[in-house]
Design an enzyme around this catalytic site. Structure first.
Site, PDB file in Angstrom:
ATOM      1  N   MET A 140       5.289   6.615 -24.585  1.00  0.00           N
ATOM      2  CA  MET A 140       6.674   6.165 -24.534  1.00  0.00           C
ATOM      3  C   MET A 140       6.794   4.871 -23.739  1.00  0.00           C
ATOM      4  SD  MET A 140       9.657   6.850 -25.641  1.00  0.00           S
ATOM      5  CE  MET A 140       9.513   8.542 -26.235  1.00  0.00           C
ATOM      6  N   HIS A 141       7.271   3.821 -24.412  1.00  0.00           N
ATOM      7  CA  HIS A 141       7.565   2.566 -23.712  1.00  0.00           C
ATOM      8  C   HIS A 141       8.731   1.922 -24.433  1.00  0.00           C
ATOM      9  CE1 HIS A 141       5.203  -0.008 -26.641  1.00  0.00           C
ATOM     10  NE2 HIS A 141       4.656   1.160 -26.854  1.00  0.00           N
ATOM     11  N   VAL A 142       8.967   0.626 -24.211  1.00  0.00           N
ATOM     12  CA  VAL A 142      10.211   0.019 -24.690  1.00  0.00           C
ATOM     13  C   VAL A 142      10.408   0.178 -26.204  1.00  0.00           C
ATOM     14  CG1 VAL A 142      11.475  -2.145 -24.964  1.00  0.00           C
ATOM     15  CG2 VAL A 142      10.443  -1.586 -22.763  1.00  0.00           C
TER      16      VAL A 142
END
Lengths: 91, 337
Positions: free
Chosen positions: A15-17
């Protein structure tokens, strides 16, 4: 009646931008309340910033709960998105 | 809903409320930098739980008096205890230390960088009691460590909401995704108010019974504005536009007009509350409709809240005035008759 399903993050960086943006955009299309949980930490699936506080690398199992008129469709769509590595080609 | 009666409802499901067990390992991890803590020996006992937030100075216990001893607390060895241990002979010292180490205390911490006496590390390893050391002076350490412990043992909850300081009051904006929490906060920032956290807020009940709100790492200082994307608040608006932890005074719930209807009291006589971490926090439910200036609404609601906190209640004051005039009219009327 709320529905809950577990999803494993398959994309390389978890999970990241970009995944958070894609997931929040998808969730926003549904009227159901959508909660994403890692261990005891629960955030709204419609919140980009909230999703990033999960600190969930690749391999994390996220528990997703949808509650509302279109909960089943929402979970199906979220499953597709996660399985397709959020549509990020290089991950 | 009956008028004038405080009505309470929960914030979120309450399912996210956490009261985690604090192990020595967690205390050490959180305190390593701010408290200059390091592990000397007894690493096998790092999974020991610290049941109480208060700390104990085991001076009397070292002297042999164990009645009312507090074994559930972190034990602090400061200059006083250290000097006593130095004052007595070596064999007596080992005996005293053995008695303390065998009490199954969570951990023993030696302050102001004082030297370990011979045999302490061995006792720590043998009894699996973590032995820690800090360079900080004892009284400063006790204050800081107590605050950290209270922080770790207190109730926590992560909620979906934006926290902002308005005229000195801590306001949590809640409401469904897309209703305009962040946009309202953005407008408030432009008006000189300061952001605590956008979108995801960590609430914590502190030892004095207040609820403190703070941002959650790693998103502190960032906001998401629909149509623009993610912005870094201090870069765009300056460092004065953000602040750290802030006490929660008021919840403002932004709702679609239809959803807000049951909560709307046209005079403001009813006081609404939210149950958060076992406490009641005043709440205002505001219908969001096109053309409503939410920034102004929040500022006005905060001012009204401050007035009420000072004892002035506009709806009641007006009511008294109307009743007084009614009574006067009635009196005049009677005289005429």
């Amino acid at each position: 009646m709320a529905l809950t399903r577990d999803f494993e993050l398959l994309n390389k960086y978890g999970m990241h931008v970009r995944p958070a943006g894609a997931l929040a955009k998808l969730c926003q299309k549904y009227r159901s309340d959508i909660t994403v949980e890692k261990e005891a930490h629960a955030v709204s699936g419609k919140s980009v910033l909230g999703l990033m506080t999960l600190e969930a690398p690749c391999g994390t199992i996220l528990k997703v709960t949808a509650d509302g008129p279109d909960e089943e469709d929402a979970l199906d769509a979220i499953g597709d998105l996660v399985e397709n590595r959020f549509g990020i080609l290089d991950e | 809903m009956p008028d004038g009666v405080p009505v309470s409802r929960p914030l979120g499901s309450g399912a996210g409320e956490l009261r985690e067990k604090v192990t020595v390992e967690r205390f050490l991890a959180q305190g390593r930098e701010p408290l200059q803590l390091r592990l000397v020996a007894g690493g096998l006992g790092l999974d020991r739980v610290v049941p109480e937030a208060a700390l104990n100075r085991p001076g009397l216990a070292l002297a042999g008096f164990f009645r009312y001893f507090a074994p559930h607390r972190l034990q602090i060895i400061g200059k006083h205890e250290h000097a006593y241990l130095g004052h007595i002979g070596k064999e007596e010292r080992i005996g005293k230390l053995r008695r303390l180490f065998s009490r199954h205390v969570p951990a023993i911490i030696v302050c102001r960088g004082l030297a370990m006496y011979d045999g302490m590390s061995e006792l720590a390893d043998r009894t699996k009691t973590p032995l820690l050391s800090t360079g900080i002076e004892t009284h400063y350490f006790i204050n800081a460590a107590t605050l950290l412990m209270e922080d770790l043992v207190g109730l926590h909850e992560v909620v979906h909401g934006t926290m902002i300081e308005v005229f000195g009051q801590g306001v949590l904006l809640v409401g469904e995704a897309g209703i305009g929490k962040s946009e309202t906060a953005l407008g408030l920032i432009k008006r000189g108010h300061a952001l605590v956290s956008d979108d995801t807020t960590m609430l914590r009940r502190d030892s004095s019974g207040r609820i403190m709100a703070a941002s959650v790492e790693p998103i502190a200082d960032f906001m998401e504005i629909r149509g623009i994307g993610i912005i870094h608040v201090p870069s765009v608006f300056g460092i004065a536009a953000i602040r750290g932890e802030k006490q929660l005074d008021l919840v403002m719930d932004l709702e679609r007009p239809a959803d807000a209807e049951p909560y709307i009291d046209r005079t403001g006589e009813t006081t609404w509350y939210r149950d958060i971490l076992g406490l009641r926090v005043p709440e205002v439910v505001v219908p969001v409709a096109p053309g409503r200036d939410m920034v102004n609404m929040v500022e006005t609601a905060v001012c009204e809240y401050k007035l009420r906190a000072k004892g002035y209640h506009a709806a009641r004051a007006l009511d008294e005035r109307v009743l007084a005039r009614n009574a006067q009219i009635l009196k005049l009327h009677k005289v005429e008759i």
